[in-house]
Design a protein around this motif. Structure first.
Motif, PDB file in Angstrom:
ATOM      1  N   ALA A  86     -50.517   4.450 -38.278  1.00  0.00           N
ATOM      2  CA  ALA A  86     -49.786   5.029 -39.412  1.00  0.00           C
ATOM      3  C   ALA A  86     -48.567   5.810 -38.915  1.00  0.00           C
ATOM      4  O   ALA A  86     -47.475   5.699 -39.484  1.00  0.00           O
ATOM      5  CB  ALA A  86     -50.707   5.946 -40.222  1.00  0.00           C
ATOM      6  N   ALA A  87     -48.756   6.574 -37.835  1.00  0.00           N
ATOM      7  CA  ALA A  87     -47.628   7.341 -37.278  1.00  0.00           C
ATOM      8  C   ALA A  87     -46.553   6.390 -36.766  1.00  0.00           C
ATOM      9  O   ALA A  87     -45.358   6.611 -36.985  1.00  0.00           O
ATOM     10  CB  ALA A  87     -48.110   8.258 -36.159  1.00  0.00           C
ATOM     11  N   GLU A  89     -46.012   3.341 -37.810  1.00  0.00           N
ATOM     12  CA  GLU A  89     -45.361   2.719 -38.968  1.00  0.00           C
ATOM     13  C   GLU A  89     -44.354   3.669 -39.603  1.00  0.00           C
ATOM     14  O   GLU A  89     -43.250   3.250 -39.985  1.00  0.00           O
ATOM     15  CB  GLU A  89     -46.422   2.299 -39.994  1.00  0.00           C
ATOM     16  N   ARG A  90     -44.722   4.960 -39.711  1.00  0.00           N
ATOM     17  CA  ARG A  90     -43.774   5.943 -40.263  1.00  0.00           C
ATOM     18  C   ARG A  90     -42.542   6.050 -39.369  1.00  0.00           C
ATOM     19  O   ARG A  90     -41.416   6.115 -39.860  1.00  0.00           O
ATOM     20  CB  ARG A  90     -44.450   7.314 -40.397  1.00  0.00           C
ATOM     21  N   GLU A  91     -42.772   6.042 -38.073  1.00  0.00           N
ATOM     22  CA  GLU A  91     -41.639   6.141 -37.135  1.00  0.00           C
ATOM     23  C   GLU A  91     -40.736   4.915 -37.246  1.00  0.00           C
ATOM     24  O   GLU A  91     -39.503   5.039 -37.267  1.00  0.00           O
ATOM     25  CB  GLU A  91     -42.181   6.279 -35.702  1.00  0.00           C
ATOM     26  N   LYS A  93     -40.401   2.999 -39.899  1.00  0.00           N
ATOM     27  CA  LYS A  93     -39.686   3.082 -41.181  1.00  0.00           C
ATOM     28  C   LYS A  93     -38.518   4.053 -41.083  1.00  0.00           C
ATOM     29  O   LYS A  93     -37.421   3.773 -41.592  1.00  0.00           O
ATOM     30  CB  LYS A  93     -40.640   3.510 -42.300  1.00  0.00           C
ATOM     31  N   ALA A  94     -38.758   5.195 -40.429  1.00  0.00           N
ATOM     32  CA  ALA A  94     -37.671   6.168 -40.271  1.00  0.00           C
ATOM     33  C   ALA A  94     -36.534   5.575 -39.457  1.00  0.00           C
ATOM     34  O   ALA A  94     -35.348   5.757 -39.788  1.00  0.00           O
ATOM     35  CB  ALA A  94     -38.205   7.441 -39.601  1.00  0.00           C
TER      36      ALA A  94
END
Length: 132
Positions: A86-87, A89-91, A93-94
Motif C-alpha cells: 500500500a505504501a 502504491e501510494r508512493e 501514485k504520488a
C-alpha cells in the motif's frame, strides 16, 4: 528324677518357644521389609508415570505455542507486506501525479515557445512580404 526330666522338658519347651518367637519376628521383619520395598517401587513407578505425563503435557503445550507463534508471525508478515504494498502504491501514485504536473508544465512551456515561434515566424514573414 521325674522332676528333673520335667524341668528339663520345660526348659527345652521354653527355649524352643523363644527360638520360634525370634524366628517369627525375623520373618515378620523380612515380610515388612519386602512390603516396604514393594511400596517404594510402586511409589517410584507412579511418580515416574506422573513425570512422564507432565513432560508429555509440557511438550504438547510447547508445540501448540510454537504453532501459534508461527501463525502470528505469518499474519504479521502478511500485514507488513500489505502495508508495504500500500505504501509503495501510494508512493507510485504520488510520483505519477508529480510526473503529470511536470509534464503539464513542460507542455505549457512548449506551447508558449511554439506560440512565440509562430508569432516570430509570422513577423518575419510579414517583414519579408513588406520588403518585397
Amino acid at each position: 528324677a521325674a522332676e528333673e526330666a520335667h524341668s528339663a522338658a520345660v526348659l527345652e519347651i521354653e527355649a524352643s518357644h523363644a527360638v520360634t518367637v525370634v524366628e517369627a519376628e525375623a520373618r515378620g521383619r523380612a515380610a515388612g521389609e519386602k512390603e516396604a520395598k514393594a511400596m517404594v517401587i510402586e511409589a517410584e513407578a507412579a511418580a515416574k508415570k506422573r513425570m512422564e505425563a507432565a513432560l508429555a503435557e509440557a511438550e504438547e503445550a510447547h508445540c501448540a505455542a510454537l504453532s501459534q507463534l508461527e501463525a502470528s508471525h505469518d499474519v504479521a508478515m502478511e500485514m507488513a507486506e500489505a502495508r508495504g504494498r500500500a505504501a509503495a502504491e501510494r508512493e507510485v501514485k504520488a510520483m505519477e501525479m508529480q510526473a503529470e504536473v511536470v509534464a503539464a508544465k513542460r507542455t505549457e512551456a512548449a506551447e508558449e515557445a511554439h506560440g512565440a515561434a509562430v508569432a516570430e515566424f509570422l513577423e518575419a514573414a510579414q517583414a519579408a512580404a513588406l520588403a518585397e
